[in-house]
Design an enzyme around this catalytic site. Structure first.
Site, PDB file in Angstrom:
ATOM      1  N   GLU A  55      -0.633  -3.305  13.695  1.00 52.61           N
ATOM      2  CA  GLU A  55       0.708  -3.781  14.029  1.00 52.61           C
ATOM      3  C   GLU A  55       0.783  -4.323  15.460  1.00 52.61           C
ATOM      4  OE1 GLU A  55       2.760  -4.176  11.772  1.00 52.61           O
ATOM      5  OE2 GLU A  55       2.147  -2.785  10.190  1.00 52.61           O
TER       6      GLU A  55
ATOM      7  N   CYS B  83       8.429   4.325  10.519  1.00 53.72           N
ATOM      8  CA  CYS B  83       7.188   3.948  11.215  1.00 53.72           C
ATOM      9  C   CYS B  83       7.506   3.056  12.406  1.00 53.72           C
ATOM     10  CB  CYS B  83       6.221   3.217  10.281  1.00 53.72           C
ATOM     11  SG  CYS B  83       5.409   4.348   9.152  1.00 53.72           S
TER      12      CYS B  83
ATOM     13  N   HIS C  99      -0.761   0.586   9.958  1.00 54.08           N
ATOM     14  CA  HIS C  99      -0.332   0.916   8.598  1.00 54.08           C
ATOM     15  C   HIS C  99      -1.540   0.930   7.674  1.00 54.08           C
ATOM     16  CE1 HIS C  99       4.189   0.266   8.981  1.00 54.08           C
ATOM     17  NE2 HIS C  99       4.066   1.353   8.249  1.00 54.08           N
TER      18      HIS C  99
HETATM   19  N1  PCA Z   1       5.454   5.173   6.212  1.00 53.58           N
HETATM   20  C1  PCA Z   1       6.853   4.882   6.381  1.00 53.58           C
HETATM   21  C2  PCA Z   1       7.410   6.075   7.101  1.00 53.58           C
HETATM   22  C3  PCA Z   1       6.373   7.130   7.008  1.00 53.58           C
HETATM   23  C4  PCA Z   1       5.167   6.454   6.539  1.00 53.58           C
HETATM   24  O1  PCA Z   1       4.022   6.967   6.435  1.00 53.58           O
HETATM   25  C5  PCA Z   1       7.110   3.544   7.089  1.00 53.58           C
HETATM   26  O2  PCA Z   1       6.325   2.599   6.907  1.00 53.58           O
HETATM   27  O3  PCA Z   1       8.096   3.415   7.812  1.00 53.58           O
END
Ligand code: PCA
Length: 202
Positions: free
Chosen positions: A76, A139, A161
């Site tokens: 990200e 996140c 992610h």
């Molecule tokens: N993914 C979610 C919140 C917690 C996670 O592991 C997100 O992408 O916001």
């Protein structure tokens, strides 16, 4: 060098979160790493994160979260000062176009060398991309607060992610259409990102 690695607990239809397994793995295998597992709850995730940042006082922070729509690693680039949920958090709360920090800037950009980390992963056989949106859910909230801390302390921080682990859907035929990656590959990705962050970032 001290590194804080964060993951998240389960949320939505997932009974476990691969981000928790990756964070725990890194803490178990690296003496410099501390892991912290955050709740998928607006506000609380950030509170726990800030407490840990205060307590550990790390030189680097790397956070992991699940994105169940991808079959690769997303590095990200940008965190935004926006929260707007399509799904409720673990306390059933949703937010509509709300800020994370009332007086914060619209966005922060990570100092981590995303393209170098992406190449590092790809050369080691792991599909990875640069991403310009970590979403507007928990996140992104954690990423944004972490970047705000990084800005104040001048220390590098970043968010990654990851897809769901193959092992986590084996007994969930309802999730077979969800893209996935083996747990072994997810752990290796975590290691490569951590090593790359230590090597490439001054
Ligand atoms: N993914 C979610 C919140 C917690 C996670 O592991 C997100 O992408 O916001």
């Amino acid at each position: 060098m001290k590194i804080l690695v964060t993951g998240f607990g389960p949320f939505e239809r997932f009974r476990s979160n691969p981000a928790e397994a990756v964070a725990d793995h890194l803490a178990k295998t690296h003496p410099d790493v501390e892991a912290c597992i955050l709740p998928v709850v607006y506000g609380e995730a950030g509170e726990v994160l800030l407490e840990e940042l205060e307590r550990v006082d790390p030189d680097r922070v790397i956070s992991f979260g699940l994105n169940a729509t991808i079959g690769h690693i997303n590095l990200e680039e940008v965190a935004v000062n926006i929260r707007s949920s399509e799904i409720p958090d673990n306390k059933g709360r949703t937010l509509e176009d709300a800020k994370i920090l009332e007086k914060g800037p619209l966005a922060y950009r990570t100092r981590l060398p995303i393209v170098r980390l992406m190449d590092h992963l790809r050369k080691n056989g792991i599909p990875a991309k640069r991403s310009y949106s970590a979403g507007v859910y928990i996140c992104n909230e954690v990423f944004y607060l972490e970047m705000d801390w990084a800005h104040r302390t001048e220390r590098p921080a970043g968010f990654v992610h990851i897809p769901i682990a193959t092992e986590m859907i084996a007994e969930r035929a309802d999730l077979y259409r969800t893209p996935h990656m083996s747990m072994e590959m997810l752990k290796k990705a975590g290691e490569l990102i951590m090593d790359g962050t230590m090597k490439f970032v001054k």
